[in-house]
Design a protein around this motif. Sequence first.
Motif, mmCIF file in Angstrom:
data_model
loop_
_atom_site.group_PDB
_atom_site.id
_atom_site.type_symbol
_atom_site.label_atom_id
_atom_site.label_comp_id
_atom_site.label_asym_id
_atom_site.label_seq_id
_atom_site.Cartn_x
_atom_site.Cartn_y
_atom_site.Cartn_z
ATOM 1 N N ARG A 1 6.867 0.661 -9.420
ATOM 2 C CA ARG A 1 6.402 0.110 -8.156
ATOM 3 C C ARG A 1 7.002 -1.262 -7.900
ATOM 4 O O ARG A 1 7.522 -1.543 -6.819
ATOM 5 C CB ARG A 1 4.882 0.036 -8.103
ATOM 6 N N LEU A 2 6.955 -2.129 -8.916
ATOM 7 C CA LEU A 2 7.517 -3.470 -8.755
ATOM 8 C C LEU A 2 9.008 -3.410 -8.445
ATOM 9 O O LEU A 2 9.507 -4.155 -7.589
ATOM 10 C CB LEU A 2 7.268 -4.312 -10.009
ATOM 11 N N PHE A 3 9.724 -2.530 -9.129
ATOM 12 C CA PHE A 3 11.157 -2.388 -8.873
ATOM 13 C C PHE A 3 11.405 -1.933 -7.432
ATOM 14 O O PHE A 3 12.225 -2.508 -6.715
ATOM 15 C CB PHE A 3 11.806 -1.408 -9.856
ATOM 16 N N ALA B 1 7.528 12.733 0.762
ATOM 17 C CA ALA B 1 7.106 13.594 1.869
ATOM 18 C C ALA B 1 5.630 13.420 2.209
ATOM 19 O O ALA B 1 5.225 13.677 3.345
ATOM 20 C CB ALA B 1 7.413 15.059 1.536
ATOM 21 N N SER B 2 4.838 12.970 1.244
ATOM 22 C CA SER B 2 3.402 12.799 1.481
ATOM 23 C C SER B 2 3.069 11.514 2.234
ATOM 24 O O SER B 2 1.940 11.329 2.670
ATOM 25 C CB SER B 2 2.650 12.817 0.147
ATOM 26 N N LEU B 3 4.055 10.642 2.380
ATOM 27 C CA LEU B 3 3.829 9.375 3.072
ATOM 28 C C LEU B 3 3.953 9.564 4.585
ATOM 29 O O LEU B 3 4.587 10.501 5.054
ATOM 30 C CB LEU B 3 4.840 8.324 2.597
ATOM 31 N N ASP B 4 3.379 8.653 5.327
ATOM 32 C CA ASP B 4 3.439 8.712 6.780
ATOM 33 C C ASP B 4 4.606 7.860 7.276
ATOM 34 O O ASP B 4 4.407 6.803 7.863
ATOM 35 C CB ASP B 4 2.112 8.223 7.374
ATOM 36 N N ALA C 1 0.829 -1.218 0.000
ATOM 37 C CA ALA C 1 0.000 0.000 0.000
ATOM 38 C C ALA C 1 0.859 1.263 0.000
ATOM 39 O O ALA C 1 0.531 2.242 -0.685
ATOM 40 C CB ALA C 1 -0.937 -0.009 1.204
ATOM 41 N N THR C 2 1.958 1.248 0.725
ATOM 42 C CA THR C 2 2.830 2.422 0.774
ATOM 43 C C THR C 2 3.496 2.670 -0.570
ATOM 44 O O THR C 2 3.582 3.813 -1.040
ATOM 45 C CB THR C 2 3.891 2.245 1.878
ATOM 46 N N PHE C 3 3.934 1.602 -1.223
ATOM 47 C CA PHE C 3 4.603 1.779 -2.514
ATOM 48 C C PHE C 3 3.612 2.153 -3.615
ATOM 49 O O PHE C 3 3.961 2.911 -4.527
ATOM 50 C CB PHE C 3 5.447 0.548 -2.854
#
Length: 129
Positions: free
Chosen positions: A49-51, A97-100, A13-15
């Motif tokens: 994303r996969l990488f 930066a937008s991630l928690d 979910a994060t990636f």
Amino acid sequence: MTESFYDRVGGHATFVALVDRFYAGVAQDPPLRALYPEEDLGPAAERLRLFLEQYWGGPKTYSETRGHPRLRLRHGPYAVTPTQRDRWLHHMLAAVASLDLTAAEEAELRDYLVRAAQFMVNTFDDPEV
């Protein structure tokens, strides 16, 4: 056994969020968007994303479906200039930066991305953008 970075930051979910937010920026940046030959950014987003998931300790799907990453070779046909590197980093670091993430996790991810972006520069002739 220690937990992977992939697991520590929230896994898939994060990636997905990271890559989706990054490509939202790319889509609004015409000079950077021009480096992506496909009409739809979806395939490029999936590959990135996969990488990233694989690099950070997640599933090995990238290598299983595409082989060794060979990043410089795969990006060789595109003029990756310092200006394009900076544009790419602008959107990628905004997405990070937008991630928690904790400060340490964010710093680790940012450090890798800055080094990887520098590694991808393959020409210093900046065409006018």
